[in-house]
Write a protein that holds these residues in place. Structure first.
Motif, PDB file in Angstrom:
ATOM      1  N   LEU A 160     -12.291  13.273  -5.072  1.00 28.68           N
ATOM      2  CA  LEU A 160     -13.655  13.572  -5.497  1.00 28.68           C
ATOM      3  C   LEU A 160     -13.745  14.214  -6.878  1.00 28.68           C
ATOM      4  CD1 LEU A 160     -14.771  15.071  -2.073  1.00 28.68           C
ATOM      5  CD2 LEU A 160     -15.540  12.889  -3.029  1.00 28.68           C
ATOM      6  N   THR A 161     -12.648  14.823  -7.321  1.00 28.12           N
ATOM      7  CA  THR A 161     -12.651  15.479  -8.626  1.00 28.12           C
ATOM      8  C   THR A 161     -11.236  15.546  -9.179  1.00 28.12           C
ATOM      9  OG1 THR A 161     -13.249  17.500  -9.813  1.00 28.12           O
ATOM     10  CG2 THR A 161     -12.452  17.766  -7.577  1.00 28.12           C
ATOM     11  N   GLU A 162     -11.117  15.530 -10.485  1.00 27.94           N
ATOM     12  CA  GLU A 162      -9.803  15.561 -11.125  1.00 27.94           C
ATOM     13  C   GLU A 162      -9.270  16.980 -11.290  1.00 27.94           C
ATOM     14  OE1 GLU A 162      -7.697  13.089 -12.044  1.00 27.94           O
ATOM     15  OE2 GLU A 162      -9.080  11.792 -10.953  1.00 27.94           O
ATOM     16  N   GLU A 163     -10.175  17.975 -11.312  1.00 30.21           N
ATOM     17  CA  GLU A 163      -9.769  19.355 -11.576  1.00 30.21           C
ATOM     18  C   GLU A 163      -9.644  20.145 -10.281  1.00 30.21           C
ATOM     19  OE1 GLU A 163     -11.227  21.127 -15.500  1.00 30.21           O
ATOM     20  OE2 GLU A 163     -12.922  19.891 -14.871  1.00 30.21           O
ATOM     21  N   VAL A 164      -8.423  20.207  -9.755  1.00 28.06           N
ATOM     22  CA  VAL A 164      -8.175  20.869  -8.476  1.00 28.06           C
ATOM     23  C   VAL A 164      -7.072  21.912  -8.638  1.00 28.06           C
ATOM     24  CG1 VAL A 164      -7.513  20.574  -6.065  1.00 28.06           C
ATOM     25  CG2 VAL A 164      -8.826  18.775  -7.222  1.00 28.06           C
ATOM     26  N   THR A 165      -7.333  23.106  -8.128  1.00 25.00           N
ATOM     27  CA  THR A 165      -6.347  24.189  -8.145  1.00 25.00           C
ATOM     28  C   THR A 165      -6.221  24.761  -6.744  1.00 25.00           C
ATOM     29  OG1 THR A 165      -6.915  24.781 -10.433  1.00 25.00           O
ATOM     30  CG2 THR A 165      -5.742  26.441  -9.113  1.00 25.00           C
ATOM     31  N   ILE A 166      -4.997  24.924  -6.274  1.00 24.09           N
ATOM     32  CA  ILE A 166      -4.754  25.557  -4.979  1.00 24.09           C
ATOM     33  C   ILE A 166      -4.436  27.032  -5.196  1.00 24.09           C
ATOM     34  CG2 ILE A 166      -3.210  25.685  -2.985  1.00 24.09           C
ATOM     35  CD1 ILE A 166      -2.822  22.681  -3.194  1.00 24.09           C
ATOM     36  N   ILE A 167      -5.112  27.894  -4.441  1.00 19.37           N
ATOM     37  CA  ILE A 167      -4.864  29.335  -4.519  1.00 19.37           C
ATOM     38  C   ILE A 167      -4.340  29.785  -3.163  1.00 19.37           C
ATOM     39  CG2 ILE A 167      -5.896  31.594  -4.940  1.00 19.37           C
ATOM     40  CD1 ILE A 167      -8.041  30.016  -6.602  1.00 19.37           C
ATOM     41  N   ASP A 202       9.370  20.543  -0.402  1.00 17.35           N
ATOM     42  CA  ASP A 202       9.714  19.957  -1.704  1.00 17.35           C
ATOM     43  C   ASP A 202       8.931  18.668  -1.936  1.00 17.35           C
ATOM     44  OD1 ASP A 202      11.482  22.012  -2.160  1.00 17.35           O
ATOM     45  OD2 ASP A 202      13.257  20.887  -1.518  1.00 17.35           O
ATOM     46  N   GLU A 203       8.754  17.889  -0.893  1.00 19.00           N
ATOM     47  CA  GLU A 203       8.009  16.631  -1.027  1.00 19.00           C
ATOM     48  C   GLU A 203       6.549  16.904  -1.359  1.00 19.00           C
ATOM     49  OE1 GLU A 203       6.866  12.615   1.574  1.00 19.00           O
ATOM     50  OE2 GLU A 203       8.095  14.204   2.452  1.00 19.00           O
ATOM     51  N   GLN A 204       5.957  17.906  -0.703  1.00 17.88           N
ATOM     52  CA  GLN A 204       4.572  18.264  -0.985  1.00 17.88           C
ATOM     53  C   GLN A 204       4.415  18.778  -2.412  1.00 17.88           C
ATOM     54  OE1 GLN A 204       3.912  21.046   2.216  1.00 17.88           O
ATOM     55  NE2 GLN A 204       2.871  19.535   3.502  1.00 17.88           N
ATOM     56  N   LEU A 205       5.341  19.613  -2.852  1.00 10.10           N
ATOM     57  CA  LEU A 205       5.290  20.142  -4.212  1.00 10.10           C
ATOM     58  C   LEU A 205       5.363  19.026  -5.240  1.00 10.10           C
ATOM     59  CD1 LEU A 205       7.575  23.293  -3.828  1.00 10.10           C
ATOM     60  CD2 LEU A 205       5.124  23.292  -4.364  1.00 10.10           C
ATOM     61  N   ASN A 244       2.587  15.640  -9.194  1.00 12.86           N
ATOM     62  CA  ASN A 244       2.240  14.306  -9.686  1.00 12.86           C
ATOM     63  C   ASN A 244       0.730  14.105  -9.795  1.00 12.86           C
ATOM     64  OD1 ASN A 244       4.945  13.620  -9.846  1.00 12.86           O
ATOM     65  ND2 ASN A 244       4.991  12.593  -7.854  1.00 12.86           N
ATOM     66  N   ASN A 245      -0.021  14.867  -8.995  1.00 15.30           N
ATOM     67  CA  ASN A 245      -1.485  14.770  -9.038  1.00 15.30           C
ATOM     68  C   ASN A 245      -2.118  15.859  -9.897  1.00 15.30           C
ATOM     69  OD1 ASN A 245      -2.686  12.595  -7.069  1.00 15.30           O
ATOM     70  ND2 ASN A 245      -0.899  13.442  -6.005  1.00 15.30           N
ATOM     71  N   GLN A 246      -1.285  16.541 -10.693  1.00 15.47           N
ATOM     72  CA  GLN A 246      -1.749  17.588 -11.606  1.00 15.47           C
ATOM     73  C   GLN A 246      -2.554  18.675 -10.897  1.00 15.47           C
ATOM     74  OE1 GLN A 246      -2.704  14.075 -12.768  1.00 15.47           O
ATOM     75  NE2 GLN A 246      -0.512  14.104 -13.206  1.00 15.47           N
ATOM     76  N   ILE A 247      -2.089  19.077  -9.713  1.00 18.95           N
ATOM     77  CA  ILE A 247      -2.746  20.152  -8.974  1.00 18.95           C
ATOM     78  C   ILE A 247      -1.953  21.444  -9.163  1.00 18.95           C
ATOM     79  CG2 ILE A 247      -3.404  20.994  -6.687  1.00 18.95           C
ATOM     80  CD1 ILE A 247      -3.878  18.092  -5.872  1.00 18.95           C
ATOM     81  N   GLU A 248      -2.592  22.404  -9.817  1.00 13.93           N
ATOM     82  CA  GLU A 248      -1.943  23.692 -10.094  1.00 13.93           C
ATOM     83  C   GLU A 248      -1.931  24.565  -8.844  1.00 13.93           C
ATOM     84  OE1 GLU A 248      -2.488  27.579 -13.058  1.00 13.93           O
ATOM     85  OE2 GLU A 248      -3.971  25.959 -13.061  1.00 13.93           O
ATOM     86  N   ILE A 249      -0.915  25.397  -8.716  1.00 13.29           N
ATOM     87  CA  ILE A 249      -0.818  26.352  -7.613  1.00 13.29           C
ATOM     88  C   ILE A 249      -0.813  27.767  -8.185  1.00 13.29           C
ATOM     89  CG2 ILE A 249       0.561  27.190  -5.679  1.00 13.29           C
ATOM     90  CD1 ILE A 249       1.782  24.377  -5.513  1.00 13.29           C
TER      91      ILE A 249
END
Length: 302
Positions: free
Chosen positions: A167-174, A183-186, A191-196
């Motif tokens: 739904l959106t390109e700008e996603v950050t997980i907190i 490791d696979e999830q990371l 690869n999807n440019q999701i910051e943690i």
């Protein structure tokens, strides 16, 4: 209409699931009492989506219309109050309300929902259900293309991020602490440019519930327009537990495919027994519970 000493069915909870069950039973001429305190969990949610014919209406608009339609069935009555206890009897169930009044029925449907345990962080409670949201299917379209945070960790955060990324390109997980991903999830998140971000949150800045930014304990502040939160919950009513209902590992009441619990004569429906948390699912499970309770009553006397 005079209320019988022994009702066919008592329904605890008069929101979508309870009203749906009441309609099914009213159409079968069952004597039903709906006990409800009028305090739904989505009270401050501005509008409801993803429900055919009602898309975009406020939760209050939907429930008000639903109740007015159910009230057309003369055998369905309403009691404004809260059920505080229940016990099994030889004939079915005895329910005690918060004013001490007692009601008896052959069958019991519990549609009391759940309570979200939103963290005690400044701005969270004011924003919960407005822009601090729980479900991409219920709210995601309205926040498409917006800068979005996901407050969760581990498998739950990974699952939500996969849906929100569509739904959106700008996603950050907190994660509010050490991240718990495989490791696979990371690798997929990278690869999807999701910051943690692992730092704890100190405040959710908002205007009338609409998020503006998140402030972290290290002093950093980041602007967001939407925040998903995966928080624990508890049952709104202790009655199913006290009557001996079994629960899932997640905390939902266990049922069969027909909303029947392990306690004879006791059915549940809505958010208290379903991972899929939506108005449409509440209505569906309520309809099933009402029909199955009627079928049980029919079988016992036919």
């Amino acid at each position: 209409m005079k209320q019988p000493d022994l009702l066919d069915v008592i329904i605890l909870g008069g929101s979508y699931a309870g009203l749906s069950a009441a309609m099914a039973l009213g159409r079968s001429l069952r004597n039903v009492l709906v006990i409800d305190s009028g305090k739904p969990c989505n009270e401050q949610t501005p509008h409801s989506q993803n429900f055919l014919t009602q898309d975009g209406k406020t939760p209050k608009e939907i429930s008000t219309l639903a109740k007015s339609q159910v009230q057309e069935y003369e055998t369905v009555q309403f009691y404004n109050g809260k059920a505080i206890s229940a016990q099994k009897t030889d004939l079915g169930f005895e329910i005690t309300a918060d004013d001490g009044q007692k009601f008896n029925s052959k069958k019991l449907i519990v549609a009391t929902g759940i309570i979200d345990e939103v963290p005690d962080i400044k701005g969270f409670k004011e924003s919960w259900g407005v822009s601090l949201i729980h479900c991409p299917y219920c709210h995601g379209y309205e926040y498409r293309g917006r800068k979005t945070a996901i407050i969760a960790n581990g498998d739950k955060a990974f699952h939500i991020s996969s849906l929100v990324k569509n739904l959106t390109e700008e996603v950050t997980i907190i994660t509010r602490g050490k991240a718990q991903f495989t490791d696979e999830q990371l690798e997929k998140l990278k690869n999807n440019q999701i910051e943690i971000i692992e730092t704890e949150i100190s405040e959710l800045k908002n205007e009338n519930g609409y998020v503006k930014s998140l402030v972290f304990e290290d002093g950093k502040e980041i602007d967001f327009e939407a925040v998903y939160g995966a928080f624990p919950f508890r049952q709104h009513s202790e009655i199913p537990k006290n009557l001996g209902c079994e629960f899932t590992e997640m905390g939902h009441i266990k049922t069969d495919l027909f909303q029947k619990t392990n306690v004879a004569g006791l059915f549940v429906c809505g958010d208290n027994s379903a991972m899929m948390r939506s108005v449409s699912n509440a209505v569906m499970t309520g309809n099933v519970a009402g029909a199955m309770v009627n079928m049980e009553l029919v079988t016992e006397c036919f």
